[in-house]
Design a protein around this motif. Structure first.
Motif, PDB file in Angstrom:
ATOM      1  N   UNK A   1       1.441 -10.191   4.173  1.00 30.55           N
ATOM      2  CA  UNK A   1       1.748 -10.274   2.749  1.00 30.55           C
ATOM      3  C   UNK A   1       2.414  -8.993   2.261  1.00 30.55           C
TER       4      UNK A   1
ATOM      5  N   UNK B   1       2.895  -6.986  -1.166  1.00 30.86           N
ATOM      6  CA  UNK B   1       2.311  -6.957  -2.499  1.00 30.86           C
ATOM      7  C   UNK B   1       3.338  -6.532  -3.540  1.00 30.86           C
TER       8      UNK B   1
ATOM      9  N   UNK C   1       3.128  -4.296  -5.830  1.00 31.86           N
ATOM     10  CA  UNK C   1       3.306  -2.842  -5.931  1.00 31.86           C
ATOM     11  C   UNK C   1       3.333  -2.201  -4.545  1.00 31.86           C
ATOM     12  N   UNK C   2       3.662  -2.992  -3.539  1.00 36.39           N
ATOM     13  CA  UNK C   2       3.861  -2.568  -2.147  1.00 36.39           C
ATOM     14  C   UNK C   2       2.575  -2.241  -1.412  1.00 36.39           C
ATOM     15  N   UNK C   3       1.623  -1.566  -2.094  1.00 39.90           N
ATOM     16  CA  UNK C   3       0.359  -1.206  -1.454  1.00 39.90           C
ATOM     17  C   UNK C   3       0.574  -0.539  -0.102  1.00 39.90           C
ATOM     18  N   UNK C   4       1.425   0.466  -0.064  1.00 44.19           N
ATOM     19  CA  UNK C   4       1.579   1.244   1.170  1.00 44.19           C
ATOM     20  C   UNK C   4       0.419   2.220   1.273  1.00 44.19           C
ATOM     21  N   UNK C   5       0.127   2.632   2.512  1.00 48.66           N
ATOM     22  CA  UNK C   5      -0.954   3.590   2.703  1.00 48.66           C
ATOM     23  C   UNK C   5      -0.373   4.988   2.547  1.00 48.66           C
ATOM     24  N   UNK C   6      -0.687   5.676   1.455  1.00 50.28           N
ATOM     25  CA  UNK C   6       0.005   6.933   1.146  1.00 50.28           C
ATOM     26  C   UNK C   6      -0.342   8.060   2.109  1.00 50.28           C
TER      27      UNK C   6
ATOM     28  N   UNK D   1       5.237   7.670   2.185  1.00 52.82           N
ATOM     29  CA  UNK D   1       5.696   6.732   1.151  1.00 52.82           C
ATOM     30  C   UNK D   1       6.025   7.411  -0.174  1.00 52.82           C
TER      31      UNK D   1
ATOM     32  N   UNK E   1      10.540   1.891  -0.184  1.00 56.34           N
ATOM     33  CA  UNK E   1       9.124   1.492  -0.117  1.00 56.34           C
ATOM     34  C   UNK E   1       9.001   0.001   0.118  1.00 56.34           C
TER      35      UNK E   1
ATOM     36  N   UNK F   1       5.916  -3.671   7.467  1.00 59.24           N
ATOM     37  CA  UNK F   1       4.511  -3.846   7.814  1.00 59.24           C
ATOM     38  C   UNK F   1       4.182  -5.328   7.952  1.00 59.24           C
TER      39      UNK F   1
ATOM     40  N   UNK G   1      -4.857  -1.672  -2.034  1.00 61.51           N
ATOM     41  CA  UNK G   1      -4.884  -0.947  -0.775  1.00 61.51           C
ATOM     42  C   UNK G   1      -5.820  -1.613   0.217  1.00 61.51           C
TER      43      UNK G   1
ATOM     44  N   UNK H   1      -5.526  -7.978   4.809  1.00 62.61           N
ATOM     45  CA  UNK H   1      -4.515  -8.932   5.255  1.00 62.61           C
ATOM     46  C   UNK H   1      -3.903  -8.449   6.569  1.00 62.61           C
TER      47      UNK H   1
ATOM     48  N   UNK I   1      -3.634  12.673  -3.286  1.00 62.83           N
ATOM     49  CA  UNK I   1      -3.201  11.933  -2.102  1.00 62.83           C
ATOM     50  C   UNK I   1      -2.703  10.528  -2.419  1.00 62.83           C
TER      51      UNK I   1
ATOM     52  N   UNK J   1       2.364   7.746  -4.475  1.00 66.09           N
ATOM     53  CA  UNK J   1       3.244   7.063  -3.551  1.00 66.09           C
ATOM     54  C   UNK J   1       2.652   5.798  -2.975  1.00 66.09           C
ATOM     55  N   UNK J   2       1.404   5.522  -3.283  1.00 66.97           N
ATOM     56  CA  UNK J   2       0.792   4.300  -2.773  1.00 66.97           C
ATOM     57  C   UNK J   2       1.452   3.099  -3.419  1.00 66.97           C
ATOM     58  N   UNK J   3       1.568   3.178  -4.712  1.00 65.09           N
ATOM     59  CA  UNK J   3       2.123   2.060  -5.454  1.00 65.09           C
ATOM     60  C   UNK J   3       3.241   2.587  -6.322  1.00 65.09           C
TER      61      UNK J   3
END
Lengths: 405, 276
Positions: free
Chosen positions: A80, A82, A84-89, A132, A140, A147, B166, B172, B269, B272-274
């Motif tokens: 999936x 998302x 707002x991307x939901x990348x692991x920062x 990210x 992003x 991913x 997150x 998923x 930290x 940049x996550x969202x």
């Protein structure tokens, strides 16, 4: 690779809100399907039920022939993207893409190969070591897609992936997603509130309103044969014009004049009284630009043009009209359903860019009656729909089944 | 900030700097003076003949080194346990909706507000009965209960800041809840974890009342308590230089830890996550 069958899916939240009501959608293997509708229509909820982040209140969710209602997200093998991307920062781009593989305990060399493949496909090679936080929105977005594709998932799910991008980038990423899906050939479910994305990306589009599936059809079918007022108003930009229409023998009387209907449409509305006519902006034309043949397929009327917007390739002209209260009410409700502002009743006409009509002019406008649809003002049902070319319209399916019984 | 800083700013800085650091410098200076110098009638600010004798002597003193080991052991264990428990508890509080959540939080706050001194009596009796008196666990347990509330509150605030997506993304991607927690949430909450760890460590490291009341020998006595036993032969002339040396030595680990971790605390930290 897998087909998805949604059978009588319902979602009732703990607070009693009925977000998704008896939705049935069959997604073929390899198909790109779009869930579209205004905010709060249950499209995201439906997607989250597919992926397993939301419990299914009742009904069956079958993916690849297996009922997955009670499986955790990780056991469904879906991927999936998302909103707002939901990348692991805390991880680099490389590790972000590798994350699902690392969880599978894949060995390092294989991980590296897969990540490089995905990054090459998405042109992320030069960003692999970055975090990210240091990437642009589009980058992003691509990492999030990387991913998703790196794992050999059965189905891709997209939750409004482009809504955070600016208009130009959105167009590019849209093409990118389309190309990627065609190339990988993986079943895809894509949620959006943007009808342009829905029309351009989808093999088929499911239009939802307040948790109810309105119509499931190809973009062309949706555009040409909307099942009801809501779908008609939702699909198309500028939207379809809705004007009051009174049935008179072989035609209908519109606020601008009487239009003669083709036979099959006339038959469909026989005996009705007040209806709502839906005419797409491009089915109007400046009569002075048409030849005799074209003029024959409809009616013309003279009307004063309120506002003209010349865009170069075409011209939008606005003509205000008065609507009787029953129609007015229905149109206001429709506007509300479509997340719009209740505005003055006017028709938007798309004229050829060559048209010389100016603001305040009294112009002769031609209506192509063969493309006109007529809706029941009480139910919103499209009375002139060509059901063979309208995909699945659940409301009509129900009434069809009732008839023989 | 606009323009250059004027002379008055620098003057202000200097005043504050002197105000704050003078006592520290005084202690450091004391630690380099010989005992004769500190007991003389008119001591001066800087040592006349700087000497390392105090340091040599104090590190030879087995009572002090024992206390130092106790301090390290007790503080580190209390910090570790407290942070681990607080992380789990705070995660539950931030993410789950359960009955009595408010109660847990307010109870935790109430404990933090409780004066330590009022517990000394009952704890003393209790620990004697259950044979925890003068042991490491005898100090670790009360330290944990006094630092947990603050740690839980700090960490819960950090966890709330982390977007739900997150974890959902991790799930998923094929992670179990535990993997999502360990591989995604904890690293993201690292600044919070370090903050909680430092606060807990300082509390345990500096604590005096419980340390002096619940210990009787150097088996478990920590440095702050041990320092009160530096009386020297003459009750009217405490060994100031020795005390100062001990103070300097106990302060060093604290400074080192702060320097090590401050960058991790400052770094946000989650950026940049969202889409920001």
């Amino acid at each position: 690779m897998a087909a998805i069958e949604m059978k009588h899916i319902d979602k009732v939240y703990d607070d009693g809100f009925h977000a998704v009501k008896d939705v049935n959608i069959d997604v073929q293997d390899g198909e790109f399907i779009i869930l579209v509708g205004p905010s709060g229509c249950g499209k995201s909820t439906l997607l989250r039920m597919i992926v397993g982040l939301e419990d299914i209140s009742s009904g069956d969710m079958v993916i690849g022939g297996k009922r997955v209602n009670d499986l955790a997200p990780r056991d469904r093998n879906l991927s999936m993207v998302f909103q707002n991307y939901a990348l692991y920062p805390h991880l680099s781009v490389y590790e972000n893409i590798a994350f699902p593989l690392r969880l599978q305990k894949m060995d390092g060399a294989q991980v590296d190969q897969k990540v490089r493949e995905a990054s090459a496909l998405l042109e992320l090679d030069e960003h692999l070591e970055r975090r990210p936080a240091n990437l642009s929105g589009g980058q992003r977005q691509r990492v999030a897609m990387g991913r998703a594709i790196v794992r050999d998932a059965d189905v891709f799910l997209f939750d409004e992936p482009l809504s955070n991008l600016d208009a130009k980038l959105r167009g590019q990423m849209r093409a990118e997603i389309s190309r990627l899906q065609k190339r990988l050939g993986i079943t895809t479910v894509y949620v959006t509130h943007d009808q342009v994305e829905a029309m351009t990306l989808g093999d088929r589009v499911a239009v939802l309103k307040r948790g109810v599936l309105q119509q499931l059809a190809t973009p062309r079918e949706l555009y040409e044969n909307p099942g009801n007022l809501f779908v008609a108003g939702f699909i198309g930009s500028p939207p379809m014009n809705f004007v009051p229409a009174t049935v008179t023998g072989d035609g209908v009387e519109l606020p601008f004049g009487t239009v003669t209907l083709p036979d099959e449409k006339a038959k469909a509305v026989e005996g009705k009284d007040l209806l709502i006519a839906g005419i797409r902006p491009e089915h109007f034309e400046d009569a002075s630009l048409l030849d005799e043949n074209q003029r024959a397929s409809g009616s013309s009327f003279r009307q004063k043009v309120d506002v003209v917007e010349w865009l170069g390739n075409e011209t939008y002209a606005y003509i205000p009209f008065e609507a009787p209260p029953e129609v007015q009410q229905q149109l206001e409700q429709l506007e509300k359903d479509l997340d719009g502002e209740s505005m003055r009743t006017q028709v938007v006409i798309a004229l050829d860019g060559a048209s010389r009509i100016k603001e305040g002019d009294e112009a002769e406008i031609h209506i192509d009656a063969t493309k006109m649809h007529l809706f029941d003002p009480a139910t919103g049902e499209n009375l002139t729909v060509d059901l063979d070319n309208a995909g699945i319209v659940p409301a009509n399916e129900a009434s069809r089944e009732e008839v023989p019984a | 900030m606009k323009g250059k800083m004027g002379i008055q700013h620098w003057l202000g800085f200097a005043v504050i700097l002197v105000w704050c650091l003078l006592p520290v410098v005084w202690i450091i200076s004391l630690s380099f003076k010989s005992e004769a110098e500190t007991t003389s009638g008119s001591p001066q600010f800087l040592p006349k003949e700087p000497t390392l004798d105090n340091y040599r002597e104090i590190l030879k003193d087995s009572d002090f080194t024992h206390a130092l080991i106790n301090s390290f052991g007790i503080s580190l264990i209390a910090t570790f346990l407290s942070v681990v428990l607080a992380t789990l508890a705070a995660y539950a509080i931030a993410r789950l909706d359960f009955r009595g959540k408010k109660l847990v939080l307010s109870l935790a706050l109430a404990i933090a507000m409780f004066p330590v001194v009022s517990l000394v009596g009952p704890l003393f009796d209790m620990w004697r009965t259950v044979h925890l008196f003068n042991t490491w666990p005898g100090l670790i347990i009360p330290y944990m209960s006094f630092t947990l509330p603050l740690a839980i509150w700090t960490l819960a605030a950090f966890f709330r800041e982390i977007p739900w997506e997150m974890e959902q993304a991790a799930q998923v991607d094929g992670a179990t809840s535990w993997q999502a927690f360990r591989k995604v949430i904890v690293p993201l909450a690292a600044p919070g974890v370090f903050t909680a760890a430092i606060l807990t460590f300082f509390f345990a490291w500096n604590e005096f009342v419980l340390a002096i009341s619940l210990t009787s020998t150097t088996d478990a006595r920590t440095v702050p308590a041990q320092m009160s036993f530096f009386v020297g032969p003459d009750p009217f002339n405490p060994p100031y230089s020795q005390l100062a040396t001990a103070s300097v030595i106990v302060t060093i680990p604290v400074i080192v830890i702060v320097l090590l971790f401050q960058r991790r605390i400052v770094a946000g930290l989650t950026s940049g996550a969202v889409k920001g």
